[in-house]
Design an enzyme around this catalytic site. Sequence first.
Site, PDB file in Angstrom:
ATOM      1  N   ASP A 123      -9.146   0.707   4.333  1.00 19.43           N
ATOM      2  CA  ASP A 123      -9.427  -0.695   4.604  1.00 19.43           C
ATOM      3  C   ASP A 123      -9.866  -1.285   3.274  1.00 19.43           C
ATOM      4  O   ASP A 123     -10.643  -0.673   2.538  1.00 19.43           O
ATOM      5  CB  ASP A 123     -10.508  -0.860   5.667  1.00 19.43           C
ATOM      6  CG  ASP A 123     -10.468  -2.267   6.250  1.00 19.43           C
ATOM      7  OD1 ASP A 123      -9.386  -2.707   6.670  1.00 19.43           O
ATOM      8  OD2 ASP A 123     -11.519  -2.933   6.286  1.00 19.43           O
TER       9      ASP A 123
ATOM     10  N   LYS B  15       0.848  -1.205   0.000  1.00 21.79           N
ATOM     11  CA  LYS B  15       0.000   0.000   0.000  1.00 21.79           C
ATOM     12  C   LYS B  15       0.879   1.250   0.000  1.00 21.79           C
ATOM     13  O   LYS B  15       0.578   2.222  -0.693  1.00 21.79           O
ATOM     14  CB  LYS B  15      -0.898   0.026   1.238  1.00 21.79           C
ATOM     15  CG  LYS B  15      -2.032  -0.979   1.259  1.00 21.79           C
ATOM     16  CD  LYS B  15      -2.962  -0.642   2.442  1.00 21.79           C
ATOM     17  CE  LYS B  15      -4.010  -1.694   2.697  1.00 21.79           C
ATOM     18  NZ  LYS B  15      -4.883  -1.347   3.843  1.00 21.79           N
TER      19      LYS B  15
HETATM   20  P1  ITT Z   1      -2.860  -1.737   7.045  1.00 25.00           P
HETATM   21  O1  ITT Z   1      -4.094  -2.043   7.898  1.00 25.00           O
HETATM   22  O2  ITT Z   1      -1.647  -1.444   7.853  1.00 25.00           O
HETATM   23  O3  ITT Z   1      -3.146  -0.709   6.008  1.00 25.00           O
HETATM   24  P2  ITT Z   1      -3.310  -4.428   6.016  1.00 25.00           P
HETATM   25  O4  ITT Z   1      -2.557  -5.273   5.046  1.00 25.00           O
HETATM   26  O5  ITT Z   1      -3.638  -5.057   7.356  1.00 25.00           O
HETATM   27  O6  ITT Z   1      -2.496  -3.079   6.209  1.00 25.00           O
HETATM   28  P3  ITT Z   1      -6.145  -4.293   5.465  1.00 25.00           P
HETATM   29  O7  ITT Z   1      -6.542  -4.488   6.890  1.00 25.00           O
HETATM   30  O8  ITT Z   1      -6.877  -3.252   4.658  1.00 25.00           O
HETATM   31  O9  ITT Z   1      -4.617  -3.916   5.325  1.00 25.00           O
HETATM   32  O10 ITT Z   1      -6.250  -5.719   4.755  1.00 25.00           O
HETATM   33  C1  ITT Z   1      -6.230  -5.770   3.396  1.00 25.00           C
HETATM   34  C2  ITT Z   1      -6.121  -7.216   2.934  1.00 25.00           C
HETATM   35  O11 ITT Z   1      -6.549  -7.256   1.584  1.00 25.00           O
HETATM   36  C3  ITT Z   1      -4.690  -7.711   2.963  1.00 25.00           C
HETATM   37  O12 ITT Z   1      -4.645  -9.107   3.098  1.00 25.00           O
HETATM   38  C4  ITT Z   1      -4.175  -7.293   1.599  1.00 25.00           C
HETATM   39  O13 ITT Z   1      -3.157  -8.132   1.136  1.00 25.00           O
HETATM   40  C5  ITT Z   1      -5.444  -7.422   0.728  1.00 25.00           C
HETATM   41  N1  ITT Z   1      -5.416  -6.324  -0.264  1.00 25.00           N
HETATM   42  C6  ITT Z   1      -5.756  -5.017  -0.062  1.00 25.00           C
HETATM   43  N2  ITT Z   1      -5.508  -4.298  -1.160  1.00 25.00           N
HETATM   44  C7  ITT Z   1      -4.990  -5.133  -2.057  1.00 25.00           C
HETATM   45  C8  ITT Z   1      -4.506  -4.970  -3.362  1.00 25.00           C
HETATM   46  O14 ITT Z   1      -4.461  -3.785  -3.947  1.00 25.00           O
HETATM   47  N3  ITT Z   1      -4.028  -6.038  -3.995  1.00 25.00           N
HETATM   48  C9  ITT Z   1      -4.030  -7.254  -3.398  1.00 25.00           C
HETATM   49  N4  ITT Z   1      -4.449  -7.501  -2.164  1.00 25.00           N
HETATM   50  C10 ITT Z   1      -4.933  -6.445  -1.487  1.00 25.00           C
END
Ligand code: ITT
Length: 213
Positions: free
Chosen positions: A70, A13
């Site tokens: 999220d 991200k």
């Molecule tokens: P932060 O909360 O620190 O931002 P996180 O990885 O825990 O990081 P989330 O709670 O939003 O973020 O969970 C997102 C999930 O969805 C996580 O497993 C990511 O790998 C997946 N995901 C989110 N955006 C994605 C993308 O652009 N491409 C592939 N997978 C994605």
Amino acid sequence: MIQLLVATNNPGKMREYQELLAGLPVEILYPAQLGMKLEVEESGHTFEENARIKALAYARASGLLTLADDSGLEVDALGGAPGVRSARYAGPLKNDADRYQKLLSALENVPPGQRSARFRCVVALAQPDGTVHTASGVCEGEIGFAPRGQYGFGYDPVFIVHGTGGQTMAELPPSRKNQISHRARAVQALWPTLIQVLTETRRVSDDLGQEGD
Ligand code: ITT
């Protein structure tokens, strides 16, 4: 220059926001740079609730204008799962490959044509006073049968993006993903609000500066 805290610890991200927010007159900071390590419980039932919780927690703790997202993957054949549980789908201490392998196993017997899915992202912009704005973006596609591609992160290698001639999100160069992704669309939708809040923040700090003269 106004500082904008991008509240994520996900390096994938972070890379994307660096490019998606490049047109804003802000200094982008990440929690790790500030030595911030918050344990934010993502207790909401929707992406929107969780994005708000994350952004507000970091804005309050840092005193900075804060953007968080999220996001996750909704698979129709699984009733919308993993959804808001995308990060926890395979349990604790698992990595991206564990999660998409679990997804491929869950869909083992689901035929082509019934593997539709979408990435969803809600971005939240929180001010330290508690004001929050949100916007969302979606990217439609389907789940493949094996991982492909070297770019991106998370579920990208198994997500075949509509309108790309069958390429997975991980096969698209980052600049292309940043034009069409759920995150790109959410940031685009938030853009007018970002400009408005930054303009307002600058006006307030200018006024405060003049009072001090
Ligand atoms: P932060 O909360 O620190 O931002 P996180 O990885 O825990 O990081 P989330 O709670 O939003 O973020 O969970 C997102 C999930 O969805 C996580 O497993 C990511 O790998 C997946 N995901 C989110 N955006 C994605 C993308 O652009 N491409 C592939 N997978 C994605």
